[in-house]
Design a protein around this motif. Structure first.
Motif, PDB file in Angstrom:
ATOM      1  N   GLN A   1       5.246   1.816 -16.612  1.00  0.00           N
ATOM      2  CA  GLN A   1       4.806   3.202 -16.497  1.00  0.00           C
ATOM      3  C   GLN A   1       5.021   3.956 -17.805  1.00  0.00           C
ATOM      4  OE1 GLN A   1       6.841   4.784 -13.112  1.00  0.00           O
ATOM      5  NE2 GLN A   1       5.360   3.952 -11.670  1.00  0.00           N
ATOM      6  N   GLN A   2       6.013   3.528 -18.598  1.00  0.00           N
ATOM      7  CA  GLN A   2       6.314   4.195 -19.863  1.00  0.00           C
ATOM      8  C   GLN A   2       5.488   3.645 -21.021  1.00  0.00           C
ATOM      9  OE1 GLN A   2       8.823   2.827 -17.885  1.00  0.00           O
ATOM     10  NE2 GLN A   2       9.325   4.784 -16.939  1.00  0.00           N
ATOM     11  N   GLY A   3       4.715   2.611 -20.802  1.00  0.00           N
ATOM     12  CA  GLY A   3       3.932   1.999 -21.875  1.00  0.00           C
ATOM     13  C   GLY A   3       3.963   0.488 -21.741  1.00  0.00           C
ATOM     14  N   VAL A   4       4.421  -0.160 -22.791  1.00  0.00           N
ATOM     15  CA  VAL A   4       4.480  -1.615 -22.807  1.00  0.00           C
ATOM     16  C   VAL A   4       5.884  -2.050 -23.180  1.00  0.00           C
ATOM     17  CG1 VAL A   4       3.576  -3.689 -23.923  1.00  0.00           C
ATOM     18  CG2 VAL A   4       2.048  -1.809 -23.440  1.00  0.00           C
ATOM     19  N   GLN A   5       6.381  -3.062 -22.506  1.00  0.00           N
ATOM     20  CA  GLN A   5       7.695  -3.637 -22.794  1.00  0.00           C
ATOM     21  C   GLN A   5       7.473  -5.071 -23.263  1.00  0.00           C
ATOM     22  OE1 GLN A   5      10.274  -3.611 -19.414  1.00  0.00           O
ATOM     23  NE2 GLN A   5      12.032  -4.317 -20.568  1.00  0.00           N
ATOM     24  N   MET A   6       8.277  -5.522 -24.227  1.00  0.00           N
ATOM     25  CA  MET A   6       8.175  -6.894 -24.722  1.00  0.00           C
ATOM     26  C   MET A   6       9.280  -7.744 -24.121  1.00  0.00           C
ATOM     27  SD  MET A   6       7.001  -6.589 -28.662  1.00  0.00           S
ATOM     28  CE  MET A   6       8.029  -5.259 -29.202  1.00  0.00           C
ATOM     29  N   MET A   7       8.930  -8.973 -23.775  1.00  0.00           N
ATOM     30  CA  MET A   7       9.876  -9.928 -23.198  1.00  0.00           C
ATOM     31  C   MET A   7       9.840 -11.217 -23.995  1.00  0.00           C
ATOM     32  SD  MET A   7       9.927 -10.093 -19.012  1.00  0.00           S
ATOM     33  CE  MET A   7       8.594 -11.204 -19.005  1.00  0.00           C
ATOM     34  N   LEU A   8      11.023 -11.768 -24.263  1.00  0.00           N
ATOM     35  CA  LEU A   8      11.133 -13.082 -24.892  1.00  0.00           C
ATOM     36  C   LEU A   8      11.457 -14.101 -23.815  1.00  0.00           C
ATOM     37  CD1 LEU A   8      13.229 -12.715 -28.165  1.00  0.00           C
ATOM     38  CD2 LEU A   8      10.898 -13.525 -27.941  1.00  0.00           C
TER      39      LEU A   8
ATOM     40  N   VAL B   1      11.489 -22.505 -30.040  1.00  0.00           N
ATOM     41  CA  VAL B   1      10.392 -21.547 -29.882  1.00  0.00           C
ATOM     42  C   VAL B   1      10.514 -20.732 -28.595  1.00  0.00           C
ATOM     43  CG1 VAL B   1       8.743 -22.746 -31.330  1.00  0.00           C
ATOM     44  CG2 VAL B   1       8.925 -23.384 -28.952  1.00  0.00           C
ATOM     45  N   ALA B   2      10.173 -19.448 -28.730  1.00  0.00           N
ATOM     46  CA  ALA B   2      10.154 -18.520 -27.605  1.00  0.00           C
ATOM     47  C   ALA B   2       8.830 -17.776 -27.642  1.00  0.00           C
ATOM     48  CB  ALA B   2      11.311 -17.535 -27.698  1.00  0.00           C
ATOM     49  N   VAL B   3       8.284 -17.524 -26.476  1.00  0.00           N
ATOM     50  CA  VAL B   3       7.016 -16.800 -26.387  1.00  0.00           C
ATOM     51  C   VAL B   3       7.316 -15.316 -26.200  1.00  0.00           C
ATOM     52  CG1 VAL B   3       6.761 -17.161 -23.889  1.00  0.00           C
ATOM     53  CG2 VAL B   3       4.743 -16.769 -25.284  1.00  0.00           C
ATOM     54  N   LEU B   4       6.554 -14.488 -26.891  1.00  0.00           N
ATOM     55  CA  LEU B   4       6.677 -13.034 -26.786  1.00  0.00           C
ATOM     56  C   LEU B   4       5.573 -12.543 -25.861  1.00  0.00           C
ATOM     57  CD1 LEU B   4       8.057 -10.436 -27.826  1.00  0.00           C
ATOM     58  CD2 LEU B   4       6.330 -10.402 -29.621  1.00  0.00           C
ATOM     59  N   GLN B   5       5.982 -11.977 -24.720  1.00  0.00           N
ATOM     60  CA  GLN B   5       5.007 -11.480 -23.754  1.00  0.00           C
ATOM     61  C   GLN B   5       5.124  -9.974 -23.648  1.00  0.00           C
ATOM     62  OE1 GLN B   5       5.425 -13.504 -20.008  1.00  0.00           O
ATOM     63  NE2 GLN B   5       4.263 -15.257 -20.742  1.00  0.00           N
ATOM     64  N   THR B   6       4.000  -9.315 -23.499  1.00  0.00           N
ATOM     65  CA  THR B   6       4.000  -7.875 -23.270  1.00  0.00           C
ATOM     66  C   THR B   6       3.771  -7.625 -21.791  1.00  0.00           C
ATOM     67  OG1 THR B   6       1.662  -7.783 -23.827  1.00  0.00           O
ATOM     68  CG2 THR B   6       3.207  -7.285 -25.585  1.00  0.00           C
TER      69      THR B   6
ATOM     70  N   ILE C   1      -3.061 -20.940 -32.077  1.00  0.00           N
ATOM     71  CA  ILE C   1      -4.511 -21.017 -31.922  1.00  0.00           C
ATOM     72  C   ILE C   1      -4.948 -20.703 -30.492  1.00  0.00           C
ATOM     73  CG2 ILE C   1      -4.900 -22.549 -33.872  1.00  0.00           C
ATOM     74  CD1 ILE C   1      -4.943 -24.904 -31.934  1.00  0.00           C
ATOM     75  N   ASN C   2      -4.026 -20.782 -29.525  1.00  0.00           N
ATOM     76  CA  ASN C   2      -4.374 -20.432 -28.138  1.00  0.00           C
ATOM     77  C   ASN C   2      -4.150 -18.941 -27.845  1.00  0.00           C
ATOM     78  OD1 ASN C   2      -1.616 -20.187 -27.906  1.00  0.00           O
ATOM     79  ND2 ASN C   2      -1.408 -21.622 -26.211  1.00  0.00           N
ATOM     80  N   GLY C   3      -3.662 -18.168 -28.848  1.00  0.00           N
ATOM     81  CA  GLY C   3      -3.477 -16.734 -28.690  1.00  0.00           C
ATOM     82  C   GLY C   3      -2.061 -16.301 -28.376  1.00  0.00           C
ATOM     83  N   ASP C   4      -1.152 -17.236 -28.086  1.00  0.00           N
ATOM     84  CA  ASP C   4       0.239 -16.879 -27.790  1.00  0.00           C
ATOM     85  C   ASP C   4       0.952 -16.390 -29.046  1.00  0.00           C
ATOM     86  OD1 ASP C   4       0.060 -17.570 -25.121  1.00  0.00           O
ATOM     87  OD2 ASP C   4       0.967 -19.552 -25.384  1.00  0.00           O
ATOM     88  N   ASN C   5       1.796 -15.356 -28.891  1.00  0.00           N
ATOM     89  CA  ASN C   5       2.683 -14.912 -29.965  1.00  0.00           C
ATOM     90  C   ASN C   5       4.022 -15.596 -29.760  1.00  0.00           C
ATOM     91  OD1 ASN C   5       0.877 -13.136 -31.242  1.00  0.00           O
ATOM     92  ND2 ASN C   5       1.324 -11.553 -29.739  1.00  0.00           N
ATOM     93  N   ILE C   6       4.490 -16.290 -30.799  1.00  0.00           N
ATOM     94  CA  ILE C   6       5.681 -17.141 -30.709  1.00  0.00           C
ATOM     95  C   ILE C   6       6.678 -16.760 -31.793  1.00  0.00           C
ATOM     96  CG2 ILE C   6       6.483 -19.545 -30.849  1.00  0.00           C
ATOM     97  CD1 ILE C   6       4.667 -19.026 -28.479  1.00  0.00           C
ATOM     98  N   LEU C   7       7.961 -16.749 -31.427  1.00  0.00           N
ATOM     99  CA  LEU C   7       9.036 -16.631 -32.408  1.00  0.00           C
ATOM    100  C   LEU C   7       9.736 -17.974 -32.500  1.00  0.00           C
ATOM    101  CD1 LEU C   7       9.295 -13.388 -31.274  1.00  0.00           C
ATOM    102  CD2 LEU C   7      11.033 -13.599 -33.006  1.00  0.00           C
ATOM    103  N   GLY C   8      10.156 -18.318 -33.696  1.00  0.00           N
ATOM    104  CA  GLY C   8      10.887 -19.561 -33.866  1.00  0.00           C
ATOM    105  C   GLY C   8      11.538 -19.635 -35.230  1.00  0.00           C
TER     106      GLY C   8
END
Length: 117
Positions: free
Chosen positions: A39-46, A30-35, A11-18
């Motif tokens: 320079q090449q675009g977007v990378q995702m980080m757990l 639980v782990a948060v997925l951050q973008t 509900i706070n907008g975070d994307n979470i994996l669990g």
């Protein structure tokens, strides 16, 4: 043990994996997925949900804090999550296609040939 890995939006907008715990009606480990823009675009980080104060992927989030459950998301994301939570490197079927050349050009031969060397 098989886990039902879910990607959700809180509900706070975070994307979470669990790992979904049906009995407790919650997500665990639980782990948060951050973008991160690159320079090449977007990378995702757990990252651990409690980062930077917690460095291990632990914790629980009750289902009442979940706004949306993603029906589909990349299998690679599930694999990376499982690697991060288990400290193991997982292989996919595509990773194993070159095993026939593992022993060199002619292959490994028989086990007895290996002992003769």
């Amino acid at each position: 043990m098989a886990y039902d890995i879910k990607l959700v939006k809180l509900i706070n907008g975070d994307n979470i994996l669990g790992k979904w715990d049906e009995e407790g009606h919650k997500l665990t480990d639980v782990a948060v997925l951050q973008t991160v823009p690159t320079q090449q675009g977007v990378q995702m980080m757990l990252l651990p949900f409690g980062y930077p104060f917690e460095t291990e992927i632990t914790g629980e989030i009750d289902a009442r804090h979940i706004m949306y459950v993603f029906e589909k998301f990349p299998e690679e994301l599930k694999t990376k999550y499982m690697e991060a939570t288990s400290n193991l490197t997982l292989s996919t079927p595509g990773d194993l296609h070159n095993l026939q050349n593992l022993g060199g050009q002619g292959g490994m031969g028989s086990f007895s040939d290996l002992l003769k060397k």
